[in-house]
Design a protein around this motif. Structure first.
Motif, PDB file in Angstrom:
ATOM      1  N   THR A  80       0.858  -1.187   0.000  1.00 56.09           N
ATOM      2  CA  THR A  80       0.000   0.000   0.000  1.00 56.09           C
ATOM      3  C   THR A  80       0.892   1.234   0.000  1.00 56.09           C
ATOM      4  N   GLY A  81       0.258   2.389  -0.009  1.00 52.11           N
ATOM      5  CA  GLY A  81       1.023   3.613   0.171  1.00 52.11           C
ATOM      6  C   GLY A  81       1.445   3.727   1.627  1.00 52.11           C
ATOM      7  N   LYS A  82       2.355   4.653   1.883  1.00 52.07           N
ATOM      8  CA  LYS A  82       2.820   4.833   3.253  1.00 52.07           C
ATOM      9  C   LYS A  82       1.689   5.364   4.124  1.00 52.07           C
ATOM     10  N   PHE A  83       1.607   4.832   5.302  1.00 52.16           N
ATOM     11  CA  PHE A  83       0.592   5.325   6.233  1.00 52.16           C
ATOM     12  C   PHE A  83       1.121   6.552   6.965  1.00 52.16           C
ATOM     13  N   HIS A  84       0.248   7.515   7.137  1.00 50.53           N
ATOM     14  CA  HIS A  84       0.582   8.675   7.967  1.00 50.53           C
ATOM     15  C   HIS A  84      -0.480   8.782   9.043  1.00 50.53           C
ATOM     16  N   TYR A  85      -0.050   8.485  10.233  1.00 52.14           N
ATOM     17  CA  TYR A  85      -1.008   8.512  11.325  1.00 52.14           C
ATOM     18  C   TYR A  85      -1.223   9.927  11.818  1.00 52.14           C
ATOM     19  N   LYS A  86      -2.464  10.234  12.097  1.00 52.87           N
ATOM     20  CA  LYS A  86      -2.792  11.546  12.615  1.00 52.87           C
ATOM     21  C   LYS A  86      -3.451  11.341  13.973  1.00 52.87           C
TER      22      LYS A  86
END
Lengths: 550, 231
Positions: free
Chosen positions: B47-53
């Motif tokens: 998948t694409g990179k995850f960016h946690y918010k």
């Protein structure tokens, strides 16, 4: 009814997903039949416009056609979206190769989470589509298109029609995704009865050994550095041919939640920005949509000619390849105006000057003509002297085409040429200027180094390998005296043997010549202390700059 | 042909589905054939990179793709646009190819791509790796006598690989078990977050060469002591 089970927000989201999924499906299929390698870049930060987290470019004409076919509807039971891929030969014969079907059946999955699972599965399905579009027989055919046939696409909505595929067609399923309103299925039915059109028939010319000009390849617009994956940018100045294309583009920004599904956050925002104006090319009156993007280095106007293919407007196919352009620009094939049904190739160098350009672009409005065969190696040196009749009325100030040659398994690339006059691109000197290939092609006639005459010129025109009797005559072809395997390059009048010989003796680089080299080096060394002093003075600025980067 | 069976040795609570693909290729086709299969699998498993918010939400980066033409096979495939990933696969496949060549065997071996999850254990136990999907490609290297046979082989292997891609896509479409999307603290137990542009599920590649006696020698890419397993 079943709709009441789905929240209205979910329903809206689902409809949007299906709509964009359909549009992306069409893009993937058509781009896979353009005849060239596709390349997009991964990006770790979401850009907000990459639906399904995949970098799939949108060729505006293709989107336009898809939207036109869908006419605001979505695939539903009995209403399928179909992309028909067909082949059309230079003689005008055409044959359906594949039908890609995006269908909906009644089997619903009520439990599935729309904004999460459905979305991710649609993404997976698009990846499968990327993979499957490369393994059906039409892929290889489409990679070899250009000289004797082109690949066309047509989008329609409604009932699937498979009868044009001949007997015994096969089906491959790309995948399915269940949703609360039905199951989306994507499949391809493809012809296997290519008996009278076997790929072998189109392999008369062996793959062309040539030069990769990477910075022209796979990129619709120039960027400042070579060797990058595809990067789609709108052209700076072009007329919008499709005013009906929406101005605002729906942007998909997705946030997913790792908490229980009920707390899924999914936002879709509408970003109001101009849809990138379609890039079009003002040359041939051929409905060449898709390819316009991959082959134009700068903008010009596309002439949209629905009737050009002689098919009814309701079900016309659009050449996925810039069909006319490749012929017009092909140095060996001139299409005389007024000739119907394909023209025997006139394998000779065109007349001097930009008139030759004009001639090539004069594809008659009533049809698209393709050269039947590429010239054999024993070329005539007959000069085409139809510069008088060749003049088309339209003053095409921009012959925008790209010089593309590729090495590799599927290399039968069409060639178009670019006028580099207004473009600031790297290696511009290696791009063919207006027309005379032999004259201006630095591969053939590299610019002379200041001191000496280029040895290339000597080697090109000596040794009896080239038939040119004198230096830069434009009329003659390079005659080959032997035929190394796969040496036939019918895009350039230069064969492998000649190329090899030329490059055994490249001209001396001017920067390597002693005096100039030494001179600049000395200058550089002298200026160093001064430069260092300046930099030291500005050290605070540099530090501040570095700070901003962190 | 793919066959499914529970992976032997998996924890009883969890089945690891296993798929087996078989190909017969010429020596010089081994690398491209393996890369085609591995990249196709990883295309679907990245998948694409995850960016946690904050509030436990995350956004996903974009995965680009590119076409790859094979030089020794009439075949083309799509891979994820990630040089790091490509390098890792090429390294593994290169080692497999060398091992095949040096083994003196009849040219039979297999390369496996395993997707796993990490399960943290308390000290002194080390983390468990629990596989959830295993792809095995069995390779049979053939020797050809002349150019004509090679040309036929190019085409035949190309057709075979098309079938393999269709098989892989079939499996992917079954939408069977996938690890749950992890929280930020768990993401490294599910995904390989070390790449800068894409995020495949945690995977490991290993291979076995079958020597002529039928015994097999296993080498795991990431094992530190692989040097001592010289054949």
């Amino acid at each position: 009814a079943m709709d009441t089970d789905l929240s209205s927000q979910d329903r809206k989201d689902l409809d949007k997903f299906i709509k964009f999924f359909a549009l992306k499906t069409v893009q993937v299929i058509v781009q896979a039949r353009l005849g060239e390698k596709i390349c997009t870049r991964s990006s770790s930060s979401p850009t907000g416009s990459d639906w399904f987290n995949l970098a799939i470019k949108d060729i505006p004409e293709v989107t336009h056609e898809a939207k036109k076919a869908l006419a605001g509807q979505l695939p539903a039971v009995g209403r399928s979206m179909c992309v028909e891929i067909s082949l059309k030969t230079s003689e005008g014969d055409s044959m359906e190769l594949e039908i890609w079907c995006l269908e909906m059946n009644e089997k619903c999955d009520k439990e599935i989470k729309v904004s999460y699972t459905v979305y991710n599965r649609l993404s997976l399905l698009l990846k499968s589509l990327l993979a499957i579009t490369r393994v059906t027989p039409a892929y290889r055919l489409s990679r070899k298109q250009g000289h004797e046939y082109v690949i066309l696409y047509r989008i329609y909505f409604g009932e699937v029609q498979l009868s044009g595929l001949g007997e015994g067609f096969q089906t491959v399923r790309v995948g399915t995704v269940g949703t609360p309103v039905g199951t989306i299925t994507l499949s391809c039915a493809y012809r296997i009865n290519l008996a009278f059109m076997s790929t072998r028939q189109f392999e008369r010319t062996p793959p062309i050994m040539g030069i990769i000009i990477d910075h022209f390849v796979d990129r619709p617009y120039p960027s400042s550095s070579p060797m990058h994956p595809c990067n789609y940018r709108a052209g700076e100045d072009n007329g919008a041919v499709y005013p009906s294309v929406e101005d605002s583009q729906e942007v998909c920004t997705t946030s997913f939640s790792t908490s229980p599904p009920s707390q899924c956050v999914f936002t879709v925002t509408k970003a109001h920005f101009q849809t990138p104006p379609p890039v079009v090319t003002d040359t041939l009156k051929v409905p060449v949509m898709g390819l316009a993007f991959s082959h134009q280095l700068s903008s010009s106007r596309l002439s949209y000619q629905p009737a050009a293919l002689g098919v009814g407007s309701a079900d016309m196919g659009y050449p996925v390849l810039f069909a006319g352009g490749l012929n017009a620009a092909h140095p060996h094939q001139l299409i005389g105006p007024g000739k119907e049904g394909g023209v025997p190739p006139i394998p000779s160098q065109p007349a001097h000057g930009t008139q030759a350009d004009q001639e090539r672009m004069c594809t008659p409005l009533d049809g698209v003509h393709y050269s039947a065969a590429t010239p054999s190696s024993s070329e005539d040196t007959e000069t085409v002297s139809n510069s008088s009749e060749g003049k088309c009325g339209s003053p095409h100030d921009l012959l925008e085409t790209i010089f593309i040659r590729k090495v590799g398994a599927f290399v039968n690339k069409p060639i178009n040429q670019v006028t580099m006059a207004n473009l600031d691109i790297p290696f511009a000197m290696f791009a063919p200027k207006n027309v005379e290939l032999e004259d201006n092609d630095p591969m053939v006639n590299p610019p002379d180094s200041p001191e000496t005459e280029s040895p290339l010129q000597g080697s090109l025109h000596s040794e009896g390998s080239s038939g040119s009797s004198t230096g830069n005559t434009h009329d003659d072809f390079v005659m080959i005296d032997f035929k190394p395997a796969f040496s036939k390059d019918d895009i350039l009048p230069m064969d492998l043997g000649t190329f090899y010989r030329e490059f055994q003796n490249p001209p001396q680089l001017s920067s390597l010549s002693i005096d100039i080299g030494a001179q600049s080096m000395a200058e550089d060394l002298d200026s160093l202390p001064e430069k260092l002093a300046i930099h030291e003075k500005n050290v605070k600025e540099f530090d501040a700059f570095v700070e901003t980067l962190q | 042909r793919t066959r499914r069976r529970a992976h032997p040795g998996a924890a009883p609570a969890m089945n690891c589905r296993a798929e087996v693909l078989e190909v017969s290729v010429e020596g010089r086709q081994v690398e491209e054939a393996m890369l085609a299969v591995l990249h196709t699998v990883l295309l679907h498993r990245s998948t694409g990179k995850f960016h946690y918010k904050k509030e436990g939400t995350y956004s996903i980066g974009t995965v680009g793709t590119q076409d790859v033409d094979c030089d020794f096979i009439d075949f083309a495939y799509v891979r994820v646009s990630s040089e790091e990933l490509d390098r890792a696969l090429r390294k593994a496949v290169g080692e497999f190819k060398d091992a095949l060549r040096n083994s003196g065997s009849d040219g039979m071996g297999q390369i496996s791509l395993e997707f796993y999850q990490k399960k943290k254990s308390r000290w002194p136990f080390s983390d468990e790796c629990i596989p959830w999907e295993l792809w095995t490609i069995k390779v049979n290297v053939v020797n050809l006598a002349n150019e004509q046979e090679r040309q036929i082989c190019r085409e035949k292997v190309g057709e075979k690989l098309c079938e393999k891609i269709i098989n892989i896509v079939e499996v992917m479409n079954r939408h069977e078990y996938l690890p749950k999307m992890p929280t930020q603290s768990e993401v490294d137990n599910v995904f390989d977050t070390s790449l800068k542009d894409v995020q495949p599920y945690l995977y490991k590649i290993s291979y076995q060469i079958t020597d002529s006696l039928g015994t097999s020698v296993t080498t795991t890419m990431r094992r530190l002591i692989k040097d001592t397993l010289a054949l």
